[in-house]
Design an enzyme around this catalytic site. Sequence first.
Site, PDB file in Angstrom:
ATOM      1  N   ASN A 225      37.992  20.236  59.937  1.00 29.73           N
ATOM      2  CA  ASN A 225      38.790  21.357  60.429  1.00 29.73           C
ATOM      3  C   ASN A 225      37.872  22.473  60.932  1.00 29.73           C
ATOM      4  OD1 ASN A 225      38.216  23.261  58.135  1.00 29.73           O
ATOM      5  ND2 ASN A 225      39.095  21.531  57.027  1.00 29.73           N
ATOM      6  N   ASP A 294      43.185  17.819  53.041  1.00 31.84           N
ATOM      7  CA  ASP A 294      44.209  17.354  52.100  1.00 31.84           C
ATOM      8  C   ASP A 294      44.298  15.827  52.080  1.00 31.84           C
ATOM      9  OD1 ASP A 294      44.919  19.899  51.284  1.00 31.84           O
ATOM     10  OD2 ASP A 294      46.268  20.173  52.990  1.00 31.84           O
ATOM     11  N   LYS A 304      31.109   0.987  63.094  1.00 31.20           N
ATOM     12  CA  LYS A 304      31.829   1.835  64.045  1.00 31.20           C
ATOM     13  C   LYS A 304      33.061   1.085  64.571  1.00 31.20           C
ATOM     14  CE  LYS A 304      31.295   4.227  68.390  1.00 31.20           C
ATOM     15  NZ  LYS A 304      30.625   4.190  69.664  1.00 31.20           N
ATOM     16  N   PHE A 339      42.721  30.301  48.020  1.00 24.48           N
ATOM     17  CA  PHE A 339      43.060  30.793  49.353  1.00 24.48           C
ATOM     18  C   PHE A 339      44.272  30.022  49.858  1.00 24.48           C
ATOM     19  CE2 PHE A 339      39.966  33.659  51.390  1.00 24.48           C
ATOM     20  CZ  PHE A 339      39.123  33.835  50.306  1.00 24.48           C
ATOM     21  N   LYS A 353      52.016  28.612  45.671  1.00 25.44           N
ATOM     22  CA  LYS A 353      50.741  27.946  45.321  1.00 25.44           C
ATOM     23  C   LYS A 353      50.091  28.581  44.106  1.00 25.44           C
ATOM     24  CE  LYS A 353      49.540  26.260  49.803  1.00 25.44           C
ATOM     25  NZ  LYS A 353      48.812  26.441  51.033  1.00 25.44           N
ATOM     26  N   LYS A 357      49.517  26.050  41.170  1.00 24.89           N
ATOM     27  CA  LYS A 357      48.122  25.707  40.842  1.00 24.89           C
ATOM     28  C   LYS A 357      47.588  26.519  39.673  1.00 24.89           C
ATOM     29  CE  LYS A 357      46.993  24.235  45.583  1.00 24.89           C
ATOM     30  NZ  LYS A 357      45.899  23.903  46.497  1.00 24.89           N
TER      31      LYS A 357
END
Length: 425
Positions: A225, A294, A304, A339, A353, A357
């Site tokens: 990301n 995730d 490959k 975060f 969250k 969590k």
Amino acid sequence: MTPDPTDTTATPARAKRRVALGVSGGIAAYKAAEILRGLQRAGCEVRVAMTEHATRMIAPLTFRALSGAHVIVDDYAPDNPDPIAHITFSQTVELFLVAPATANIIAKFANGVADDFLTSTYLASSAPVVVAPAMNTTMWQHPATARNLQRLRDDGVYIIEPDAGEMACGTFGPGRLSEPERIVAAVLQILDKHDGRAHDLAGERFLITAGATREEIDPVRFLSNRSSGRMGFALAEAARSRGAEVALVAGATSADAPAGVRVIRALSADEMQAAVRAKVSEATVFIGAAAVSDYRPAARAAQKLKKSGAALTLVLEPTPDILASVAAARHDGLLVVGFAAESENVVAHAREKLVRKKLDAIVANDITREGAGFDAETNIVTLIARDRDAPLELPLMSKLEAAHRILDEVVRLRRGARAASEAAG
Ligand code: C5P
């Protein structure tokens, strides 16, 4: 981005801190170049002085090139531009670091011998002095060295203990110069302390994750990301400057890690979880700022993947939730901060969250807003703490300033936890 002159939240540019680096004649003298670079990266201006013996190990020219200034070995030398250098040099620095410090220089300092420039500087300086010894194990363990070091401690000198390990002479034992990054970290902490700046995180040990994870598809491809690691790095830098010890577990990042912080590299979610597990028992605060993938490919192809022209389906499986598992297994006193990068219903999702969590606080940001989120120098965050009724919405600010605000919240939570435990008994 042009700075907004009315923005009082921006971190003011700080004047460079002036550090004198004394290099004495141990084999580890070459490592002083790395220390010099680390100090410069952390915003210090460094001037170097060397003993005659040190110049046999590494040329003064190296330090001259790196520091951009004359390196003083002998203040009587005709090329010395300043005839009273030992006074001007020592009176204009904020800290005097000697690395590596040999048994000989330690003995001279302890006894007030001033027979060269470096030892005269020690006597003429009123700045804090930091000594990083490096010597053969037998010399280190000699009672004379122990006695001299104790004298230095009694005189208020900071000692950065050497590491144990393989020595240049091939033996194993204590005496090896501490790692340059540790020395830089210690110097920065001492500078902060002597600066009189807030030291409200002294005694805390932070473990912070930062950056993006990479989940391999095959030997050349991965899922990742856009996280740059900047927010986690800013947190590490801010925590360090407030007196905390900081270990940083970093995935893939495109920003420079701050100086003075231990960086452990971990690319995949699994590696990051293993690194966190190995370190978390030592931590008093955990901040999960990494953008952990995730999902990961259910299987990594050993070769490959070939293009066939047909559609390709990638089967993904969930990765471990590092943050949730840290919070679920937390030891007494560990504060856990997460975060939440969201694109809709930011506060509601983040609060959900926080509860699910079992976090102490969560930092929410709306990644659709200009100036917020991934790969930016700035951020717009909302802080949600378990003991706050209303979220604390902060305006656009630098990631470093946002980091300080998040740490203010950690300090507040810590004080609350302490008060509660005192009230309980
Ligand atoms: O649930 P979500 O991924 O949005 O939560 C984000 C928070 O959880 C961040 O603090 C991130 O570092 C952490 N996280 C984690 N392990 C994962 C996914 C997210 O530690 N596998």
